[in-house]
Design a protein around this motif. Sequence first.
Motif, PDB file in Angstrom:
ATOM      1  N   THR A  20     -14.408 -13.840 -16.039  1.00  0.00           N
ATOM      2  CA  THR A  20     -14.027 -14.395 -14.764  1.00  0.00           C
ATOM      3  C   THR A  20     -12.573 -14.905 -14.862  1.00  0.00           C
ATOM      4  O   THR A  20     -12.015 -15.471 -13.891  1.00  0.00           O
ATOM      5  N   VAL A  21     -11.841 -14.776 -15.994  1.00  0.00           N
ATOM      6  CA  VAL A  21     -10.506 -15.075 -16.177  1.00  0.00           C
ATOM      7  C   VAL A  21      -9.736 -13.926 -15.444  1.00  0.00           C
ATOM      8  O   VAL A  21      -9.614 -12.818 -15.893  1.00  0.00           O
ATOM      9  N   ARG A  22      -8.633 -14.257 -14.498  1.00  0.00           N
ATOM     10  CA  ARG A  22      -7.860 -13.137 -13.909  1.00  0.00           C
ATOM     11  C   ARG A  22      -6.476 -13.291 -14.605  1.00  0.00           C
ATOM     12  O   ARG A  22      -5.854 -12.304 -14.274  1.00  0.00           O
ATOM     13  N   GLY A  23      -6.203 -14.206 -15.227  1.00  0.00           N
ATOM     14  CA  GLY A  23      -4.987 -14.150 -15.814  1.00  0.00           C
ATOM     15  C   GLY A  23      -4.714 -15.283 -16.853  1.00  0.00           C
ATOM     16  O   GLY A  23      -5.390 -16.540 -16.660  1.00  0.00           O
ATOM     17  N   VAL A  24      -3.875 -15.029 -17.784  1.00  0.00           N
ATOM     18  CA  VAL A  24      -3.536 -16.057 -18.846  1.00  0.00           C
ATOM     19  C   VAL A  24      -2.105 -16.047 -18.999  1.00  0.00           C
ATOM     20  O   VAL A  24      -1.469 -14.747 -19.047  1.00  0.00           O
ATOM     21  N   LEU A  25      -1.491 -16.925 -19.192  1.00  0.00           N
ATOM     22  CA  LEU A  25      -0.078 -17.276 -19.331  1.00  0.00           C
ATOM     23  C   LEU A  25       0.369 -18.371 -20.477  1.00  0.00           C
ATOM     24  O   LEU A  25      -0.482 -19.276 -20.708  1.00  0.00           O
ATOM     25  N   ILE A  26       1.322 -17.952 -21.198  1.00  0.00           N
ATOM     26  CA  ILE A  26       1.669 -18.978 -22.112  1.00  0.00           C
ATOM     27  C   ILE A  26       3.299 -19.112 -21.833  1.00  0.00           C
ATOM     28  O   ILE A  26       4.056 -18.140 -21.674  1.00  0.00           O
ATOM     29  N   LEU A  27       3.579 -20.449 -21.706  1.00  0.00           N
ATOM     30  CA  LEU A  27       4.845 -20.856 -21.075  1.00  0.00           C
ATOM     31  C   LEU A  27       5.500 -21.429 -22.199  1.00  0.00           C
ATOM     32  O   LEU A  27       4.918 -22.314 -22.835  1.00  0.00           O
ATOM     33  N   ASN A  28       6.942 -21.419 -22.170  1.00  0.00           N
ATOM     34  CA  ASN A  28       7.555 -22.511 -22.953  1.00  0.00           C
ATOM     35  C   ASN A  28       7.827 -23.710 -22.574  1.00  0.00           C
ATOM     36  O   ASN A  28       7.624 -23.555 -21.027  1.00  0.00           O
ATOM     37  N   ASN A  29       8.470 -24.790 -22.749  1.00  0.00           N
ATOM     38  CA  ASN A  29       8.524 -26.043 -22.013  1.00  0.00           C
ATOM     39  C   ASN A  29       9.440 -25.753 -21.015  1.00  0.00           C
ATOM     40  O   ASN A  29       9.792 -26.705 -20.206  1.00  0.00           O
ATOM     41  N   ASP A  30      10.420 -24.811 -21.005  1.00  0.00           N
ATOM     42  CA  ASP A  30      11.256 -24.693 -19.840  1.00  0.00           C
ATOM     43  C   ASP A  30      10.619 -23.789 -18.816  1.00  0.00           C
ATOM     44  O   ASP A  30      11.511 -23.420 -17.912  1.00  0.00           O
ATOM     45  N   GLY A  31       9.529 -23.366 -18.858  1.00  0.00           N
ATOM     46  CA  GLY A  31       8.779 -22.490 -17.840  1.00  0.00           C
ATOM     47  C   GLY A  31       8.862 -21.036 -17.873  1.00  0.00           C
ATOM     48  O   GLY A  31       8.423 -20.237 -17.081  1.00  0.00           O
ATOM     49  N   ALA A  32       9.415 -20.832 -19.011  1.00  0.00           N
ATOM     50  CA  ALA A  32       9.759 -19.330 -19.145  1.00  0.00           C
ATOM     51  C   ALA A  32       8.548 -18.555 -19.859  1.00  0.00           C
ATOM     52  O   ALA A  32       8.113 -19.151 -20.824  1.00  0.00           O
ATOM     53  N   PRO A  33       8.294 -17.438 -19.380  1.00  0.00           N
ATOM     54  CA  PRO A  33       6.858 -16.873 -19.967  1.00  0.00           C
ATOM     55  C   PRO A  33       7.143 -16.274 -21.354  1.00  0.00           C
ATOM     56  O   PRO A  33       8.065 -15.686 -21.565  1.00  0.00           O
ATOM     57  N   ILE A  34       6.164 -16.414 -22.195  1.00  0.00           N
ATOM     58  CA  ILE A  34       6.337 -16.118 -23.475  1.00  0.00           C
ATOM     59  C   ILE A  34       5.343 -15.053 -23.796  1.00  0.00           C
ATOM     60  O   ILE A  34       5.593 -13.912 -24.383  1.00  0.00           O
ATOM     61  N   LYS A  35       4.278 -15.113 -23.109  1.00  0.00           N
ATOM     62  CA  LYS A  35       3.188 -13.978 -22.998  1.00  0.00           C
ATOM     63  C   LYS A  35       2.448 -14.289 -21.784  1.00  0.00           C
ATOM     64  O   LYS A  35       2.087 -15.306 -21.212  1.00  0.00           O
ATOM     65  N   THR A  36       1.840 -13.129 -21.222  1.00  0.00           N
ATOM     66  CA  THR A  36       1.292 -13.162 -19.833  1.00  0.00           C
ATOM     67  C   THR A  36       0.220 -11.821 -19.923  1.00  0.00           C
ATOM     68  O   THR A  36       0.737 -10.727 -20.394  1.00  0.00           O
ATOM     69  N   SER A  37      -0.789 -12.025 -19.244  1.00  0.00           N
ATOM     70  CA  SER A  37      -1.738 -10.830 -18.889  1.00  0.00           C
ATOM     71  C   SER A  37      -1.586 -10.464 -17.299  1.00  0.00           C
ATOM     72  O   SER A  37      -2.308  -9.515 -17.023  1.00  0.00           O
ATOM     73  N   LEU A  38      -0.623 -11.184 -16.767  1.00  0.00           N
ATOM     74  CA  LEU A  38      -0.245 -10.707 -15.153  1.00  0.00           C
ATOM     75  C   LEU A  38       0.939  -9.837 -15.013  1.00  0.00           C
ATOM     76  O   LEU A  38       1.538  -9.723 -15.787  1.00  0.00           O
ATOM     77  N   GLU A  39       0.855  -9.131 -13.866  1.00  0.00           N
ATOM     78  CA  GLU A  39       1.896  -8.468 -13.617  1.00  0.00           C
ATOM     79  C   GLU A  39       3.321  -9.435 -13.554  1.00  0.00           C
ATOM     80  O   GLU A  39       2.957 -10.449 -13.259  1.00  0.00           O
TER      81      GLU A  39
END
Length: 100
Positions: A20-39
């Motif tokens: 049921t998960v459509r996406g996972v993101l890990i962001l740093n505290n500045d909002g920059a993506p570190i890892k993502t499963s999204l486009e």
Amino acid sequence: MSAISNEMDEKFQELASTKTVRGVLILNNDGAPIKTSLEPKATESYANMLHEIVSLARKLFLENDPNNDLTFVRFRLKKHEIMVAPDKQYYLVVIHHPQE
């Protein structure tokens, strides 16, 4: 992109593989993506939006009580829900379709 711990990477993989998960993101505290499963376009959109909302909420709560930091936020929308777990270094974001 910054490195993440093995434990965080394992949790990312576990969440991303949940039906049921459509996406996972890990962001740093500045909002920059570190890892993502999204486009890339969706990653940028969610990262910008959630960083702004969570940073503002965190700031407002800390101004009211410096000993009471934000630990979890859940947004329930018509199509899905978004859960954010901010930490000292990262934000873990899960986009979930609970009705499926």
